[in-house]
Design an enzyme around this catalytic site. Structure first.
Site, PDB file in Angstrom:
ATOM      1  N   GLU A 156      -3.590  -0.522   8.816  1.00 61.92           N
ATOM      2  CA  GLU A 156      -1.891   0.077   9.459  1.00 61.92           C
ATOM      3  C   GLU A 156      -1.965  -0.601  10.615  1.00 61.92           C
ATOM      4  O   GLU A 156      -3.393  -0.450  11.307  1.00 61.92           O
ATOM      5  CB  GLU A 156      -1.700   1.415   8.936  1.00 61.92           C
ATOM      6  CG  GLU A 156      -1.443   2.061   7.983  1.00 61.92           C
ATOM      7  CD  GLU A 156      -1.473   4.092   8.204  1.00 61.92           C
ATOM      8  OE1 GLU A 156      -1.443   4.436   9.242  1.00 61.92           O
ATOM      9  OE2 GLU A 156      -1.635   4.434   7.089  1.00 61.92           O
ATOM     10  N   ARG A 166       1.397  -1.730   0.024  1.00 62.16           N
ATOM     11  CA  ARG A 166      -0.586  -0.047   0.162  1.00 62.16           C
ATOM     12  C   ARG A 166       0.793   1.528  -0.011  1.00 62.16           C
ATOM     13  O   ARG A 166       2.006   1.134   1.193  1.00 62.16           O
ATOM     14  CB  ARG A 166      -1.015   0.273   1.600  1.00 62.16           C
ATOM     15  CG  ARG A 166      -2.141   1.239   1.514  1.00 62.16           C
ATOM     16  CD  ARG A 166      -2.380   1.233   2.658  1.00 62.16           C
ATOM     17  NE  ARG A 166      -3.647   2.210   2.640  1.00 62.16           N
ATOM     18  CZ  ARG A 166      -3.540   3.092   3.742  1.00 62.16           C
ATOM     19  NH1 ARG A 166      -3.073   2.652   4.950  1.00 62.16           N
ATOM     20  NH2 ARG A 166      -3.715   4.319   3.990  1.00 62.16           N
ATOM     21  N   ASN A 182      -6.961   1.689  10.363  1.00 63.23           N
ATOM     22  CA  ASN A 182      -5.790   1.919  10.633  1.00 63.23           C
ATOM     23  C   ASN A 182      -6.163   1.404  12.732  1.00 63.23           C
ATOM     24  O   ASN A 182      -6.820   2.766  12.884  1.00 63.23           O
ATOM     25  CB  ASN A 182      -5.210   3.275  10.171  1.00 63.23           C
ATOM     26  CG  ASN A 182      -4.657   3.291   8.842  1.00 63.23           C
ATOM     27  OD1 ASN A 182      -4.912   2.296   8.281  1.00 63.23           O
ATOM     28  ND2 ASN A 182      -4.178   4.433   8.524  1.00 63.23           N
ATOM     29  N   TYR A 224      -4.104   1.225  16.363  1.00 62.50           N
ATOM     30  CA  TYR A 224      -2.526   1.485  16.831  1.00 62.50           C
ATOM     31  C   TYR A 224      -2.753   1.285  18.105  1.00 62.50           C
ATOM     32  O   TYR A 224      -1.651   1.056  18.734  1.00 62.50           O
ATOM     33  CB  TYR A 224      -1.806   2.864  16.536  1.00 62.50           C
ATOM     34  CG  TYR A 224      -1.214   2.480  15.442  1.00 62.50           C
ATOM     35  CD1 TYR A 224       0.342   2.283  14.229  1.00 62.50           C
ATOM     36  CD2 TYR A 224      -1.975   3.720  14.259  1.00 62.50           C
ATOM     37  CE1 TYR A 224       0.374   2.472  13.413  1.00 62.50           C
ATOM     38  CE2 TYR A 224      -1.508   3.791  13.109  1.00 62.50           C
ATOM     39  CZ  TYR A 224      -0.392   3.023  12.439  1.00 62.50           C
ATOM     40  OH  TYR A 224      -0.024   3.299  11.524  1.00 62.50           O
ATOM     41  N   HIS A 276      -3.037  10.570   1.353  1.00 66.33           N
ATOM     42  CA  HIS A 276      -1.853  10.842   1.761  1.00 66.33           C
ATOM     43  C   HIS A 276      -1.427  12.417   2.338  1.00 66.33           C
ATOM     44  O   HIS A 276      -0.636  12.677   3.025  1.00 66.33           O
ATOM     45  CB  HIS A 276      -1.211   9.462   2.619  1.00 66.33           C
ATOM     46  CG  HIS A 276      -1.199   9.254   3.591  1.00 66.33           C
ATOM     47  ND1 HIS A 276      -1.345   7.563   3.844  1.00 66.33           N
ATOM     48  CD2 HIS A 276      -0.184   9.315   5.325  1.00 66.33           C
ATOM     49  CE1 HIS A 276      -0.875   7.255   4.952  1.00 66.33           C
ATOM     50  NE2 HIS A 276      -0.489   8.598   5.460  1.00 66.33           N
ATOM     51  N   GLU A 334      -7.285   8.681   6.726  1.00 65.25           N
ATOM     52  CA  GLU A 334      -7.290   8.729   7.810  1.00 65.25           C
ATOM     53  C   GLU A 334      -7.951  10.354   8.043  1.00 65.25           C
ATOM     54  O   GLU A 334      -7.282  11.607   8.320  1.00 65.25           O
ATOM     55  CB  GLU A 334      -6.562   8.648   8.856  1.00 65.25           C
ATOM     56  CG  GLU A 334      -5.788   7.342   8.941  1.00 65.25           C
ATOM     57  CD  GLU A 334      -4.611   7.595  10.517  1.00 65.25           C
ATOM     58  OE1 GLU A 334      -4.085   8.702  10.337  1.00 65.25           O
ATOM     59  OE2 GLU A 334      -4.487   6.418   9.983  1.00 65.25           O
TER      60      GLU A 334
HETATM   61  C1  GAL Z   1      -1.221   6.749  10.905  1.00 67.15           C
HETATM   62  C2  GAL Z   1      -0.385   7.681   9.808  1.00 67.15           C
HETATM   63  C3  GAL Z   1       0.905   7.281   9.031  1.00 67.15           C
HETATM   64  C4  GAL Z   1       1.378   7.074  10.326  1.00 67.15           C
HETATM   65  C5  GAL Z   1       1.332   5.787  11.389  1.00 67.15           C
HETATM   66  C6  GAL Z   1       2.324   6.436  12.282  1.00 67.15           C
HETATM   67  O1  GAL Z   1      -2.101   7.778  11.754  1.00 67.15           O
HETATM   68  O2  GAL Z   1      -1.887   7.097   8.633  1.00 67.15           O
HETATM   69  O3  GAL Z   1       0.990   8.589   7.962  1.00 67.15           O
HETATM   70  O4  GAL Z   1       2.631   8.115  10.030  1.00 67.15           O
HETATM   71  O5  GAL Z   1       0.530   6.703  11.632  1.00 67.15           O
HETATM   72  O6  GAL Z   1       2.587   7.443  13.190  1.00 67.15           O
END
Ligand code: GAL
Length: 461
Positions: free
Chosen positions: A366, A75, A294, A296, A119, A165
């Protein structure tokens, strides 16, 4: 063994401004990130993406590294100002040629391109002339740009992502001012968010009416969301966590799956939240062929009294609108970003999406982590990253077993890169990059991930 379906898409992701460099080469126009980075204090040590990983010149060797991992899908994003230097008008031949060669080289290597159209690197001209995403014409201009991409690449690209995002663009770019274009406001994020949704919808409409029937690809949007776990079992905290998710993910997913913003947002944001017209509702509803996610981290959510709410990076919205106080469990381990490592939060979020949006196909576009990786004698033993990805994938696997339709996973990121306001201080890559020599080294996690891909799964321990 945690075995995934044979059809599961394994990939890794990057974005144009974070890796390409060549910011003023190849006919590219400036983007808002090129400009934002020149403002003193906006990025770590004044870092910028002018050179980044120099992927623009090194993409062929980068593809060799992908091949070495047997990576099935990659991607990446297209830089709008590389295609249209002033945001609209006549496409740059060099810009078109660059991505065309990249796509061809990927396909020759047996790697499926997944292309993000936006992006975050908006053409600077559109910021000056149209007030960026606040501008009324932006949705149409974005659809025009998207159409240039569909017409040049759609014969070979079968997976499109309109926006990456929009929450980050709206909140961090127009609310908190820590990302380009650096605006601070408590109403502009909702306007920018609205325009972003319309841009997505118009681009999808173009694709579906003119390209999808003959090209036969799919198109969707990628939203980001952390999980919000109620701090206590109290009714109030459970409502707070739900509200936080609605302000985070519901803001952008409800209009696409339900045709309107969440009721909690309508009642709390009031007139600052734009109305969705009947025409736009029709365009928006059902405008994503898959649910790009995405993910995290996780935070605890509680009903806020006015003194405890906070506005921090990673927060789920303008806190005064939500009245949610966020915190973390002190026992949770953290990545270098200060983001808590909570794999089960991923499973809970997947289930929440499955419930709320009628069992959509979900692609994790992501997931990943930053650690202080050390390169010792040409080796990077990033066991923490392996543990992180294994932990999250274990929960994804469990969600699939429980009936959630997750069909793909993309590790962020293929290589260390420009981490926005944090510059080169945070390393997310499966490949280590020496930013002085541009040497790439596969980390232990890249080798581990290659085995996961080869075996369609992994041993959970
Ligand atoms: C996401 C973003 C990425 C990368 C990742 C880690 O929000 O899409 O570009 O930076 O976080 O912070």
């Amino acid at each position: 063994m945690n075995l995934f379906p044979k059809s599961f898409t394994w990939g890794s992701a990057t974005s144009s401004y974070q890796i390409e460099g060549a910011a003023f080469e190849g006919g590219k126009g400036p983007s808002i990130w090129d400009a934002f980075c020149t403002i003193p204090g906006k990025t770590h040590q004044g870092d910028n993406g002018s050179v980044a990983c120099d992927h623009y010149h090194r993409f062929r060797t980068d593809i060799e590294l992908m091949k070495a991992m047997n990576l099935p899908a990659y991607r990446f994003s297209i830089s709008w100002p590389r295609i249209l230097p002033s945001g609209r008008g006549i496409p740059s031949r060099e810009g078109i040629a660059f991505y065309s060669e990249l796509i061809d080289a990927l396909l020759e290597a047996g790697i499926e391109p997944w292309v993000t159209l936006y992006h975050w690197d908006l053409p600077l001209a559109l910021q000056f002339e149209k007030d960026g995403w606040l501008g009324e014409e932006l949705p149409r201009l974005f659809a025009d740009y998207a159409e240039v991409c569909f017409s040049h690449y759609g014969d070979r690209v079968k997976h499109w992502i309109t926006l990456n995002e929009p929450w980050v663009v709206a909140m961090l770019g127009y609310g908190q001012g820590i990302f380009a274009p650096g605006r601070i406001s408590n109403s502009d994020p909702y306007r920018a968010g609205h325009q972003l949704l319309l841009a997505h919808a118009q681009a999808v409409e173009r694709y579906r009416s003119k390209y999808q029937p003959s090209q036969g690809g799919v198109i969707g949007i990628t939203n980001n969301c952390d999980w919000r776990e109620p701090l206590t079992t109290s009714h109030q905290d459970r409502l707070a966590a739900q509200r936080a998710l609605e302000f985070f993910l519901g803001w952008f997913a409800d209009p696409i799956y339900h045709g309107d913003y969440p009721e909690s947002m309508r009642s709390r944001v009031g007139r600052r939240l734009p109305e969705i017209s009947a025409t736009d509702r029709d365009l928006l509803t059902g405008s994503s062929d898959f649910f790009g996610l995405n993910h995290y981290t996780t935070m605890l959510a509680a009903e806020a009294n006015q003194n405890t709410s906070s506005q921090v990076y990673g927060n789920g919205g303008l806190s005064e609108d939500q009245d949610v106080a966020l915190s973390v469990d002190p026992d949770w381990q953290m990545t270098e970003m200060g983001w808590a490592i909570v794999p089960w939060g991923c499973r809970k979020l997947l289930q929440w999406i499955d419930d709320r949006y009628q069992h959509p196909e979900i692609v994790i576009t992501e997931n990943g982590c930053a650690f202080n990786d050390e390169c010792i004698e040409g080796m990077v033993e990033d066991q923490q990253r392996i543990d992180f990805i294994r932990g999250y994938l274990t929960e994804v696997h469990q969600a699939i077993n429980q009936g959630v339709n997750v069909t793909g996973y993309f590790a962020w990121s293929f290589m260390d890169n420009f981490e926005w306001a944090l510059g080169y201080s945070k390393r997310f890559g499966l490949h280590h990059v020496d930013f002085t020599t541009q040497q790439r080294i596969p980390k232990a996690s890249a080798k581990w991930y290659r085995e996961v891909i080869r075996n369609h799964g992994f041993d959970p321990t």
